[in-house]
Design a protein around this motif. Structure first.
Motif, PDB file in Angstrom:
ATOM      1  N   ASP A  64       0.804  -1.311   0.030  1.00  0.00           N
ATOM      2  CA  ASP A  64       0.060  -0.005  -0.027  1.00  0.00           C
ATOM      3  C   ASP A  64       0.670   1.294  -0.024  1.00  0.00           C
ATOM      4  O   ASP A  64       0.674   2.278  -0.704  1.00  0.00           O
ATOM      5  CB  ASP A  64      -1.037   0.044   1.261  1.00  0.00           C
ATOM      6  CG  ASP A  64      -2.069  -0.950   1.049  1.00  0.00           C
ATOM      7  OD1 ASP A  64      -2.412  -1.139   0.094  1.00  0.00           O
ATOM      8  OD2 ASP A  64      -2.849  -1.499   2.275  1.00  0.00           O
ATOM      9  N   ASP A  65       1.889   1.324   0.904  1.00  0.00           N
ATOM     10  CA  ASP A  65       2.836   2.367   0.890  1.00  0.00           C
ATOM     11  C   ASP A  65       3.544   2.361  -0.451  1.00  0.00           C
ATOM     12  O   ASP A  65       3.597   3.681  -1.060  1.00  0.00           O
ATOM     13  CB  ASP A  65       3.896   2.108   1.984  1.00  0.00           C
ATOM     14  CG  ASP A  65       4.568   3.283   2.011  1.00  0.00           C
ATOM     15  OD1 ASP A  65       4.128   4.375   2.231  1.00  0.00           O
ATOM     16  OD2 ASP A  65       5.827   3.278   2.573  1.00  0.00           O
ATOM     17  N   VAL A  66       3.994   1.443  -0.974  1.00  0.00           N
ATOM     18  CA  VAL A  66       4.711   1.605  -2.388  1.00  0.00           C
ATOM     19  C   VAL A  66       3.549   2.337  -3.210  1.00  0.00           C
ATOM     20  O   VAL A  66       4.072   3.178  -4.048  1.00  0.00           O
ATOM     21  CB  VAL A  66       5.288   0.321  -2.972  1.00  0.00           C
ATOM     22  CG1 VAL A  66       5.739   0.599  -4.131  1.00  0.00           C
ATOM     23  CG2 VAL A  66       6.476   0.061  -1.758  1.00  0.00           C
ATOM     24  N   ALA A  67       2.663   1.628  -3.443  1.00  0.00           N
ATOM     25  CA  ALA A  67       1.482   2.111  -4.454  1.00  0.00           C
ATOM     26  C   ALA A  67       1.225   3.850  -3.986  1.00  0.00           C
ATOM     27  O   ALA A  67       1.063   4.452  -5.138  1.00  0.00           O
ATOM     28  CB  ALA A  67       0.186   1.387  -4.252  1.00  0.00           C
ATOM     29  N   ASN A  68       0.951   4.036  -2.953  1.00  0.00           N
ATOM     30  CA  ASN A  68       0.552   5.495  -2.609  1.00  0.00           C
ATOM     31  C   ASN A  68       1.845   6.492  -3.048  1.00  0.00           C
ATOM     32  O   ASN A  68       1.635   7.387  -3.663  1.00  0.00           O
ATOM     33  CB  ASN A  68       0.436   5.687  -1.005  1.00  0.00           C
ATOM     34  CG  ASN A  68      -0.722   5.113  -0.807  1.00  0.00           C
ATOM     35  OD1 ASN A  68      -1.780   5.082  -1.549  1.00  0.00           O
ATOM     36  ND2 ASN A  68      -1.131   4.655   0.417  1.00  0.00           N
ATOM     37  N   ARG A  69       3.109   6.121  -2.889  1.00  0.00           N
ATOM     38  CA  ARG A  69       4.311   6.737  -3.164  1.00  0.00           C
ATOM     39  C   ARG A  69       4.362   6.786  -4.730  1.00  0.00           C
ATOM     40  O   ARG A  69       4.899   7.889  -5.454  1.00  0.00           O
ATOM     41  CB  ARG A  69       5.437   6.215  -2.392  1.00  0.00           C
ATOM     42  CG  ARG A  69       5.498   6.393  -1.031  1.00  0.00           C
ATOM     43  CD  ARG A  69       6.736   5.890  -0.755  1.00  0.00           C
ATOM     44  NE  ARG A  69       6.664   5.757   1.031  1.00  0.00           N
ATOM     45  CZ  ARG A  69       7.702   6.267   1.530  1.00  0.00           C
ATOM     46  NH1 ARG A  69       8.871   6.801   0.963  1.00  0.00           N
ATOM     47  NH2 ARG A  69       7.815   6.501   3.021  1.00  0.00           N
ATOM     48  N   LEU A  70       4.133   5.800  -5.287  1.00  0.00           N
ATOM     49  CA  LEU A  70       4.192   5.931  -6.769  1.00  0.00           C
ATOM     50  C   LEU A  70       3.330   6.710  -7.431  1.00  0.00           C
ATOM     51  O   LEU A  70       3.419   7.484  -8.288  1.00  0.00           O
ATOM     52  CB  LEU A  70       4.220   4.441  -7.532  1.00  0.00           C
ATOM     53  CG  LEU A  70       5.211   3.444  -7.404  1.00  0.00           C
ATOM     54  CD1 LEU A  70       4.866   2.107  -7.992  1.00  0.00           C
ATOM     55  CD2 LEU A  70       6.374   4.201  -8.168  1.00  0.00           C
ATOM     56  N   ASP A  71       1.984   6.796  -7.050  1.00  0.00           N
ATOM     57  CA  ASP A  71       0.673   7.485  -7.347  1.00  0.00           C
ATOM     58  C   ASP A  71       1.385   9.148  -7.084  1.00  0.00           C
ATOM     59  O   ASP A  71       1.053   9.942  -7.927  1.00  0.00           O
ATOM     60  CB  ASP A  71      -0.486   7.228  -6.669  1.00  0.00           C
ATOM     61  CG  ASP A  71      -1.627   8.002  -7.053  1.00  0.00           C
ATOM     62  OD1 ASP A  71      -1.879   7.932  -8.373  1.00  0.00           O
ATOM     63  OD2 ASP A  71      -2.278   8.506  -6.323  1.00  0.00           O
ATOM     64  N   GLU A  72       1.919   9.375  -5.956  1.00  0.00           N
ATOM     65  CA  GLU A  72       1.964  10.702  -5.417  1.00  0.00           C
ATOM     66  C   GLU A  72       3.111  11.114  -6.566  1.00  0.00           C
ATOM     67  O   GLU A  72       2.928  12.255  -7.208  1.00  0.00           O
ATOM     68  CB  GLU A  72       2.615  10.742  -4.270  1.00  0.00           C
ATOM     69  CG  GLU A  72       1.858  10.627  -3.055  1.00  0.00           C
ATOM     70  CD  GLU A  72       2.550  10.513  -1.702  1.00  0.00           C
ATOM     71  OE1 GLU A  72       3.701  10.609  -1.640  1.00  0.00           O
ATOM     72  OE2 GLU A  72       1.734  10.219  -0.902  1.00  0.00           O
ATOM     73  N   ARG A  73       4.233  10.449  -6.884  1.00  0.00           N
ATOM     74  CA  ARG A  73       5.277  10.944  -7.859  1.00  0.00           C
ATOM     75  C   ARG A  73       4.797  11.113  -9.242  1.00  0.00           C
ATOM     76  O   ARG A  73       5.093  11.975 -10.039  1.00  0.00           O
ATOM     77  CB  ARG A  73       6.472   9.889  -7.807  1.00  0.00           C
ATOM     78  CG  ARG A  73       7.088   9.799  -6.405  1.00  0.00           C
ATOM     79  CD  ARG A  73       8.457   9.183  -6.479  1.00  0.00           C
ATOM     80  NE  ARG A  73       9.194  10.164  -6.929  1.00  0.00           N
ATOM     81  CZ  ARG A  73      10.656  10.011  -7.273  1.00  0.00           C
ATOM     82  NH1 ARG A  73      11.009   9.008  -6.775  1.00  0.00           N
ATOM     83  NH2 ARG A  73      11.397  11.013  -7.829  1.00  0.00           N
ATOM     84  N   ALA A  74       3.620  10.135  -9.619  1.00  0.00           N
ATOM     85  CA  ALA A  74       2.995  10.095 -11.076  1.00  0.00           C
ATOM     86  C   ALA A  74       2.377  11.677 -10.896  1.00  0.00           C
ATOM     87  O   ALA A  74       2.405  12.333 -12.059  1.00  0.00           O
ATOM     88  CB  ALA A  74       2.535   8.982 -11.248  1.00  0.00           C
ATOM     89  N   THR A  75       1.521  11.645 -10.009  1.00  0.00           N
ATOM     90  CA  THR A  75       0.587  12.949  -9.702  1.00  0.00           C
ATOM     91  C   THR A  75       1.540  14.259  -9.963  1.00  0.00           C
ATOM     92  O   THR A  75       1.266  15.384 -10.471  1.00  0.00           O
ATOM     93  CB  THR A  75      -0.205  12.808  -8.682  1.00  0.00           C
ATOM     94  OG1 THR A  75      -0.962  11.527  -8.857  1.00  0.00           O
ATOM     95  CG2 THR A  75      -1.208  14.062  -8.865  1.00  0.00           C
ATOM     96  N   ALA A  76       2.521  14.190  -9.164  1.00  0.00           N
ATOM     97  CA  ALA A  76       3.223  15.270  -8.987  1.00  0.00           C
ATOM     98  C   ALA A  76       4.125  15.795 -10.515  1.00  0.00           C
ATOM     99  O   ALA A  76       4.647  16.909 -10.512  1.00  0.00           O
ATOM    100  CB  ALA A  76       4.336  15.164  -7.891  1.00  0.00           C
ATOM    101  N   ALA A  77       4.423  14.587 -11.014  1.00  0.00           N
ATOM    102  CA  ALA A  77       5.247  14.755 -12.275  1.00  0.00           C
ATOM    103  C   ALA A  77       4.428  15.478 -13.523  1.00  0.00           C
ATOM    104  O   ALA A  77       3.270  15.321 -13.465  1.00  0.00           O
ATOM    105  CB  ALA A  77       6.176  13.701 -12.789  1.00  0.00           C
TER     106      ALA A  77
END
Length: 50
Positions: free
Chosen positions: A26-39
């Protein structure tokens, strides 16, 4: 994810990374989502297409 990492197949991606995050999926998925959204996703895809 496969394309982002440059792997030829999803099986290669899963075989390489599937066991690394058993307890933190869950943490990995959330972090990937944050980075994809921020980029700037449009720029990332344009760079990949070039």
């Amino acid at each position: 994810m496969q394309r982002m990492l440059g792997h030829k197949s999803a099986a290669m991606t899963l075989g390489t990374y599937a066991d690394l995050f058993d307890d933190d999926l869950d943490d990995v998925a959330n972090r990937l989502d944050e980075r994809a959204t921020a980029a700037d996703v449009g720029k990332v895809w344009a760079d990949l297409a070039a």
